[in-house]
Design a protein around this motif. Structure first.
Motif, PDB file in Angstrom:
ATOM      1  N   ALA A  27       0.841  -1.207   0.000  1.00 34.42           N
ATOM      2  CA  ALA A  27       0.000   0.000   0.000  1.00 34.42           C
ATOM      3  C   ALA A  27       0.873   1.253   0.000  1.00 34.42           C
ATOM      4  O   ALA A  27       0.628   2.201  -0.763  1.00 34.42           O
ATOM      5  CB  ALA A  27      -0.920  -0.007   1.227  1.00 34.42           C
ATOM      6  N   LEU A  28       1.915   1.260   0.829  1.00 30.50           N
ATOM      7  CA  LEU A  28       2.805   2.429   0.878  1.00 30.50           C
ATOM      8  C   LEU A  28       3.543   2.604  -0.448  1.00 30.50           C
ATOM      9  O   LEU A  28       3.713   3.727  -0.923  1.00 30.50           O
ATOM     10  CB  LEU A  28       3.813   2.271   2.024  1.00 30.50           C
ATOM     11  CG  LEU A  28       3.243   2.435   3.432  1.00 30.50           C
ATOM     12  CD1 LEU A  28       4.287   2.073   4.485  1.00 30.50           C
ATOM     13  CD2 LEU A  28       2.737   3.863   3.656  1.00 30.50           C
ATOM     14  N   TYR A  31       1.201   4.102  -2.913  1.00 29.73           N
ATOM     15  CA  TYR A  31       0.897   5.500  -2.548  1.00 29.73           C
ATOM     16  C   TYR A  31       2.067   6.416  -2.933  1.00 29.73           C
ATOM     17  O   TYR A  31       1.875   7.452  -3.579  1.00 29.73           O
ATOM     18  CB  TYR A  31       0.609   5.567  -1.047  1.00 29.73           C
ATOM     19  CG  TYR A  31       0.343   6.963  -0.555  1.00 29.73           C
ATOM     20  CD1 TYR A  31      -0.833   7.638  -0.914  1.00 29.73           C
ATOM     21  CD2 TYR A  31       1.256   7.623   0.259  1.00 29.73           C
ATOM     22  CE1 TYR A  31      -1.073   8.924  -0.470  1.00 29.73           C
ATOM     23  CE2 TYR A  31       1.023   8.911   0.712  1.00 29.73           C
ATOM     24  CZ  TYR A  31      -0.137   9.560   0.342  1.00 29.73           C
ATOM     25  OH  TYR A  31      -0.371  10.838   0.776  1.00 29.73           O
ATOM     26  N   TRP A  32       3.285   6.018  -2.546  1.00 24.96           N
ATOM     27  CA  TRP A  32       4.449   6.863  -2.843  1.00 24.96           C
ATOM     28  C   TRP A  32       4.809   6.839  -4.326  1.00 24.96           C
ATOM     29  O   TRP A  32       5.420   7.776  -4.833  1.00 24.96           O
ATOM     30  CB  TRP A  32       5.655   6.433  -1.992  1.00 24.96           C
ATOM     31  CG  TRP A  32       5.521   6.876  -0.575  1.00 24.96           C
ATOM     32  CD1 TRP A  32       5.013   8.062  -0.149  1.00 24.96           C
ATOM     33  CD2 TRP A  32       5.893   6.159   0.608  1.00 24.96           C
ATOM     34  NE1 TRP A  32       5.040   8.128   1.236  1.00 24.96           N
ATOM     35  CE2 TRP A  32       5.584   6.971   1.719  1.00 24.96           C
ATOM     36  CE3 TRP A  32       6.467   4.908   0.851  1.00 24.96           C
ATOM     37  CZ2 TRP A  32       5.820   6.590   3.037  1.00 24.96           C
ATOM     38  CZ3 TRP A  32       6.706   4.519   2.162  1.00 24.96           C
ATOM     39  CH2 TRP A  32       6.384   5.351   3.239  1.00 24.96           C
ATOM     40  N   ARG A  34       2.882   7.284  -6.745  1.00 26.54           N
ATOM     41  CA  ARG A  34       2.100   8.273  -7.506  1.00 26.54           C
ATOM     42  C   ARG A  34       2.951   9.485  -7.872  1.00 26.54           C
ATOM     43  O   ARG A  34       2.662  10.202  -8.812  1.00 26.54           O
ATOM     44  CB  ARG A  34       0.905   8.763  -6.684  1.00 26.54           C
ATOM     45  CG  ARG A  34      -0.121   7.683  -6.357  1.00 26.54           C
ATOM     46  CD  ARG A  34      -1.220   8.258  -5.501  1.00 26.54           C
ATOM     47  NE  ARG A  34      -0.657   9.094  -4.427  1.00 26.54           N
ATOM     48  CZ  ARG A  34      -1.304  10.030  -3.772  1.00 26.54           C
ATOM     49  NH1 ARG A  34      -2.550  10.293  -4.062  1.00 26.54           N
ATOM     50  NH2 ARG A  34      -0.717  10.732  -2.816  1.00 26.54           N
ATOM     51  N   TYR A 174       6.089  -3.583  -4.635  1.00 29.36           N
ATOM     52  CA  TYR A 174       6.179  -2.174  -4.211  1.00 29.36           C
ATOM     53  C   TYR A 174       7.377  -1.448  -4.797  1.00 29.36           C
ATOM     54  O   TYR A 174       7.343  -0.224  -4.986  1.00 29.36           O
ATOM     55  CB  TYR A 174       6.052  -2.013  -2.691  1.00 29.36           C
ATOM     56  CG  TYR A 174       7.221  -2.351  -1.796  1.00 29.36           C
ATOM     57  CD1 TYR A 174       7.182  -3.483  -0.997  1.00 29.36           C
ATOM     58  CD2 TYR A 174       8.319  -1.512  -1.670  1.00 29.36           C
ATOM     59  CE1 TYR A 174       8.218  -3.786  -0.126  1.00 29.36           C
ATOM     60  CE2 TYR A 174       9.361  -1.801  -0.791  1.00 29.36           C
ATOM     61  CZ  TYR A 174       9.310  -2.953  -0.031  1.00 29.36           C
ATOM     62  OH  TYR A 174      10.327  -3.233   0.840  1.00 29.36           O
ATOM     63  N   GLY A 178       6.646   1.796  -6.871  1.00 28.26           N
ATOM     64  CA  GLY A 178       7.057   3.031  -6.184  1.00 28.26           C
ATOM     65  C   GLY A 178       8.492   3.453  -6.415  1.00 28.26           C
ATOM     66  O   GLY A 178       8.884   4.561  -6.031  1.00 28.26           O
TER      67      GLY A 178
END
Lengths: 475, 40
Positions: A27-28, A31-32, A34, A174, A178
């Protein structure tokens, strides 16, 4: 393979912890991710990382599963010197601090350590560097993923294949989404979890047994572990320190951070990261020395830390060690995936295949390379070959032989290609010969010394003077 | 010659306290960086 009955944690608890942290990191990362609009954002997080995140990522990446699991094993086999020997790897980060400032100044628009070799020493040296560093990085990546599967199995009974696949899959997801921002952001949280966890576990163990009791038991049962003149342990100090220097000085894991940190932050972040890392092997390692005083049987020396902690602290201790190990693994695997994928994208795809590639195209390629590295690592790890620790030691001479070409190349105008090419090839060759003829514990030391002599000799006879402006290549 | 019990006590407690201070320092620097808009 360890069975559920001999694991220190029930598999259901292991799966629950694995699921909770996997969801958090993914999730992190999404989010990062983006923030990333192009390859520079993806690979270097916009070249704007501050001191807190910079220091934490330096420390967290260097805290691998080896730090939390092998440091106790080192202490059990080599005693007090074993813990101190492991701590000397912090000098790699501390000595890289001034180099990070130099790298940022000489190469304000650089992307990888490969860029440095290509621009500073030419294509032959660059090719040798790529072979050495890719071999080392892939070996390290495979050994980390394999260690992940083995440890999750030993700690909680989760089958090796599933544990390895989940931890690798989560890191690939991730990191792909990210990029370096996700790696550095998660590194901060992971470093805090690891350090706080080690402090809590350490003081909890000391509440059950005093240092006087540990010392008394060692004096009676294993006095060699307290010996100030323990020859094997003293040799391990030099080997470990040089391995650490070679790894940090050459690997794109650290160079990409030197490029990513905001101007002026690099030296402070690496120095602080090294200082944060320095006590970790001692804080994690002493637990092994307590095993005798606590009367904990140790059937396998590589599991000494978890066994002592779970024996003393019960299920809470087992959960703590599971979380610490999971965070240690993730913080190293994600960094290796990101840095190796940037190296392949920048040095192979952009510089050899498609020089006109757009920033957007490079970002997409970097994401697919990360996925490809993940799949390749998974395929190599699946059969569970148990000999990769030996292969990693085998890479010691390769990284040791790169120390002097890098240091002299950054600071001396007279350092030249003949010195770099010969230093890497002759140093690594002699080091590997000593690896087989004498042993792993002298291989890195000899490779570094031979490489140093060749590089310095070539520099002293050199009439050429390098123009530093050549390193300021525009992206 | 062997490492003494007081030396080991200082070494281990020192390392644990050092780790604790590191964690607090990291948290404090992050708060400062965020307040200044310099986290990243």
């Amino acid at each position: 393979m360890m069975h559920e009955s001999s694991a220190i944690l029930p598999p259901t608890v292991g799966w629950a912890l694995l699921a909770a942290f996997s969801v958090l990191w993914i999730a992190l990362g999404f989010y990062w991710g983006r923030r990333n609009k192009n390859f520079e954002d993806h690979a270097l997080a916009g070249r704007n990382i501050g001191l807190a995140l910079g220091s934490a990522t330096a420390a967290a990446t260097w805290i691998t599963s080896n730090t939390t699991m092998l440091a106790p094993q080192f202490a059990l086999q080599l005693g007090v010197w074993g813990m101190l020997a492991y701590s000397t790897a912090a000098f790699g980060l501390i000595l890289f601090a001034p180099m990070a400032a130099r790298i940022r100044k000489l190469m304000p628009e650089g992307y990888t350590s490969g860029d440095f070799f290509r621009l500073r020493y030419g294509r032959v040296s660059w090719a040798i560097f790529l072979v050495f560093t890719l071999f080392y990085s892939l070996t390290w990546l495979v050994s980390m993923a394999m260690a992940g599967g083995i440890m999750l199995n030993a700690l909680s009974g989760i089958p090796y294949g599933w544990g390895m696949s989940v931890i690798l899959g989560v890191c690939v997801l991730y990191t792909m989404r990210g990029g370096l921002a996700a790696v550095i952001g998660t590194d901060f949280i992971q470093s805090l979890i690891i350090i706080v966890g080690i402090v809590i576990v350490g003081f909890a163990v000391l509440s059950h047994v005093s240092m006087e009791e540990i010392h008394g038991n060692l004096s009676a049962e294993r006095p060699a572990l307290l010996d100030v003149l323990f020859p094997a342990a003293i040799m391990a100090i030099f080997n470990n320190m040089l391995f650490g220097l070679g790894e940090v000085f050459h690997n794109n894991v650290w160079w990409s951070r030197a490029f990513a940190f905001r101007k002026g932050v690099g030296p402070k972040a690496f120095a602080l990261g090294g200082l944060i890392w320095f006590p970790v092997p001692i804080a994690a390692g002493f637990i092994a020395l307590a095993s005798g005083a606590l009367d904990v049987p140790i059937p396998a020396s590589d599991m000494v830390g978890p066994l002592v902690i779970s024996e003393v602290l019960g299920e809470a201790g087992a959960i703590a060690i599971f979380v610490i190990v999971f965070c240690s693994l993730a913080s190293s695997i994600d960094s290796l995936l990101a840095a190796t994928s940037d190296l392949v994208t920048e040095d192979i795809y952009r510089r050899m295949i498609r020089p006109a590639a757009s920033q957007h195209n490079l970002k997409t390629v970097a994401q697919y390379v990360t996925l490809g590295l993940g799949v390749l690592t998974w395929a190599v790890c699946l059969p569970r070959i148990g000999t990769l620790a030996t292969v990693l030691f085998f890479a010691g001479p390769l990284v040791g032989a790169m120390i002097w070409p890098i240091v002299t190349g950054l600071y001396w105008r007279r350092a030249n290609s003949a010195g770099a090419v010969g230093g890497m090839l002759i140093g690594a060759g002699v080091g590997l010969a000593c690896y087989f003829a004498i042993g792993w514990y002298v291989a890195t030391l000899i490779a570094t010394a031979v490489s140093m002599i060749w590089v310095l000799a070539c520099a002293s006879f050199s009439k050429s003077r390098y123009d530093w402006a050549n390193l300021k290549e525009s992206a | 010659m062997t490492f003494s019990a007081p030396f080991m006590t200082i070494l281990v407690y020192g390392a644990l306290i050092w780790c604790a201070i590191s964690a607090i320092a990291l948290g404090s620097i992050l708060v400062r960086d965020i307040m200044r808009g310099e986290a990243w």
